[in-house]
Design an enzyme around this catalytic site. Structure first.
Site, PDB file in Angstrom:
ATOM      1  N   TYR A  28       0.750  -1.271   0.017  1.00 22.87           N
ATOM      2  CA  TYR A  28      -0.150  -0.031   0.085  1.00 22.87           C
ATOM      3  C   TYR A  28       0.895   1.332   0.038  1.00 22.87           C
ATOM      4  CZ  TYR A  28      -4.645   2.007   0.394  1.00 22.87           C
ATOM      5  OH  TYR A  28      -5.773   2.901   0.024  1.00 22.87           O
ATOM      6  N   GLY A  29       1.818   1.130  -0.864  1.00 21.53           N
ATOM      7  CA  GLY A  29       2.688   2.265  -1.031  1.00 21.53           C
ATOM      8  C   GLY A  29       2.266   3.336  -2.266  1.00 21.53           C
ATOM      9  N   GLN A  31       2.130   3.001  -5.620  1.00 26.63           N
ATOM     10  CA  GLN A  31       1.346   2.382  -6.491  1.00 26.63           C
ATOM     11  C   GLN A  31       0.046   1.504  -6.120  1.00 26.63           C
ATOM     12  OE1 GLN A  31       1.168   2.761  -9.935  1.00 26.63           O
ATOM     13  NE2 GLN A  31       3.000   3.914 -10.340  1.00 26.63           N
ATOM     14  N   SER A  56       0.459   1.805   7.076  1.00 27.54           N
ATOM     15  CA  SER A  56      -0.054   1.554   5.761  1.00 27.54           C
ATOM     16  C   SER A  56      -1.288   0.726   6.085  1.00 27.54           C
ATOM     17  CB  SER A  56       0.653   0.567   4.878  1.00 27.54           C
ATOM     18  OG  SER A  56       1.937   1.089   4.507  1.00 27.54           O
ATOM     19  N   HIS A 111       6.051  -4.183 -12.660  1.00 31.73           N
ATOM     20  CA  HIS A 111       7.648  -4.343 -13.246  1.00 31.73           C
ATOM     21  C   HIS A 111       7.725  -5.872 -13.464  1.00 31.73           C
ATOM     22  CE1 HIS A 111      11.471  -3.106 -14.278  1.00 31.73           C
ATOM     23  NE2 HIS A 111      12.053  -3.507 -13.000  1.00 31.73           N
ATOM     24  N   GLY A 137       2.483   6.394  -8.678  1.00 30.47           N
ATOM     25  CA  GLY A 137       1.076   6.285  -7.832  1.00 30.47           C
ATOM     26  C   GLY A 137       0.070   7.291  -7.668  1.00 30.47           C
ATOM     27  N   ASP A 194      13.545  -0.671 -18.711  1.00 26.48           N
ATOM     28  CA  ASP A 194      13.300   0.134 -17.674  1.00 26.48           C
ATOM     29  C   ASP A 194      14.515   0.453 -17.098  1.00 26.48           C
ATOM     30  OD1 ASP A 194      11.212   1.142 -15.565  1.00 26.48           O
ATOM     31  OD2 ASP A 194      12.390  -0.198 -14.492  1.00 26.48           O
ATOM     32  N   GLU A 198      16.872   3.857 -16.263  1.00 28.57           N
ATOM     33  CA  GLU A 198      17.194   4.453 -14.951  1.00 28.57           C
ATOM     34  C   GLU A 198      18.809   4.617 -15.180  1.00 28.57           C
ATOM     35  OE1 GLU A 198      13.648   1.876 -12.572  1.00 28.57           O
ATOM     36  OE2 GLU A 198      15.791   1.220 -12.611  1.00 28.57           O
ATOM     37  N   GLU A 230      23.462  27.126 -13.431  1.00 29.33           N
ATOM     38  CA  GLU A 230      23.811  26.923 -14.836  1.00 29.33           C
ATOM     39  C   GLU A 230      23.662  25.144 -15.082  1.00 29.33           C
ATOM     40  OE1 GLU A 230      23.378  28.930 -16.948  1.00 29.33           O
ATOM     41  OE2 GLU A 230      23.520  30.595 -15.655  1.00 29.33           O
TER      42      GLU A 230
END
Length: 335
Positions: A28-29, A31, A56, A111, A137, A194, A198, A230
């Site tokens: 229950y993070g 996502q 959570s 994933h 999420g 993916d 990264e 810059e």
């Protein structure tokens, strides 16, 4: 160059395919919370599986979602969705999912890491598929509530039932992804691209490019505050332009001097040697070498990550950035 010929939308998906099925969202993070709420609001039967009662657990209850211990969540679930971090999934699978899940339950991932590298080996009688939203999420939830959706990828690893794609698209519809569009891929392609993104640009590449540019200016005697603006701070404006208008739109928005300098010196810095190293990085991913090293690193308590984070936190560019935060925030218009 291969390109997909199909993008799935709402007209290609039907929630009735999974209506009446129990969906267990594990985690229950970022996502997990978005998926659980969106699926619930789409009229589907959702519970959340958590390893322990804590923040959570209470958050899920306050959101109107039923939290259960993972073992209890999966035992009656028809669809099990893994939304815990990659490196937690294998242990969770071995200890709390595999021994208790009912025969033939679907396994769903956001994933492909654990399936592609065989850290999780699913039962032969389970459909295995992936829906990978291309956004965090909170954005998945925000867009859904506003009537929109975040685009996603869809992949099928095992199709025992013959209806895995239909169920995957129903899940995608349930979280709002088909409102935007869902692109077919494979677990292999999603995982490797993916990780590559990264490593060579989104985290590794851009971090080292900013650091090298900042240090070059400071070593040549320029003020670190000016160097920070810059080489680091202004990056956000350019990325926002690319996000909104594409690379061409970004180029049209910057000065002619910036265009000429970027087009000539950019290729001098990002040269064929850099491209060769990118291909080497990709080969490490494709061969499984990176995954092997990362699993070993994680098992040792992530010393490389811990030490690297400490170095970044204590770097001159980070100290200067922290000092300039008030100045940067001060100029923002009040909403």
């Amino acid at each position: 160059m291969k390109s997909t010929s199909k993008i799935y939308t709402d007209k290609d998906s039907n929630l009735d395919v999974i209506k009446g099925k129990r969906i267990a969202v594990l985690g229950y993070g970022s996502q997990g919370r978005a998926w659980a709420q969106n699926l619930r609001d789409s009229g589907l039967n959702v519970v959340v599986g958590l390893e322990r009662e804590g923040k959570s657990w209470e958050l899920a209850k306050s959101d109107g979602i039923i939290p259960l211990h993972t073992k209890d969540a999966v035992k009656d679930a028809d669809i099990i969705v893994f939304l815990v971090p990659d490196m937690v999934q294998r242990t969770l699978w071995l200890e709390s999912v595999q021994p208790y899940m009912k025969k033939g339950a679907d396994l769903v991932f956001a994933h492909g890491f654990n399936i592609h590298y065989k850290l999780i080996e699913p039962p032969k009688d389970s459909d295995v598929y992936m829906i990978a939203p291309k956004g965090p999420g909170p954005t998945v939830r925000e867009y859904y509530k506003a009537g929109g959706g975040v685009p996603a990828l869809v992949a099928i690893q095992q199709d025992v039932s013959g209806t895995a794609l239909q169920k995957a698209l129903a899940i995608a519809k349930g979280i709002g992804a088909t409102r935007a569009g869902v692109i077919p891929t494979t677990f292999k392609e999603e995982t490797e691209t993916d990780l590559f993104g990264e490593q060579v640009i989104l985290v590794g590449g851009i971090m080292e490019l900013m650091k090298a540019a900042f240090e070059t200016l400071v070593e040549e005697g320029y003020q670190p505050e000016v160097a920070y603006f810059e080489t680091i701070n202004e990056l956000k404006m350019l990325v926002d332009l690319v996000y909104e208008k594409g690379i061409t739109g970004m180029l049209k928005a910057v000065s002619d001097t910036a265009k000429y300098g970027g087009m000539t010196v950019g290729k001098f810095v990002i040269n064929e040697d850099v491209r060769k190293r990118m291909k080497e990085a990709l080969q490490r991913i494709k061969s499984g070498k990176f995954a092997e090293e990362w699993v070993e690193e994680y098992g040792r308590g992530m010393p490389t990550v811990v030490n690297g984070l400490s170095q970044v936190q204590n770097s001159l560019e980070e100290k200067i950035g922290n000092q300039l935060k008030d100045l940067i925030q001060k100029g923002k218009p009040k909403s």
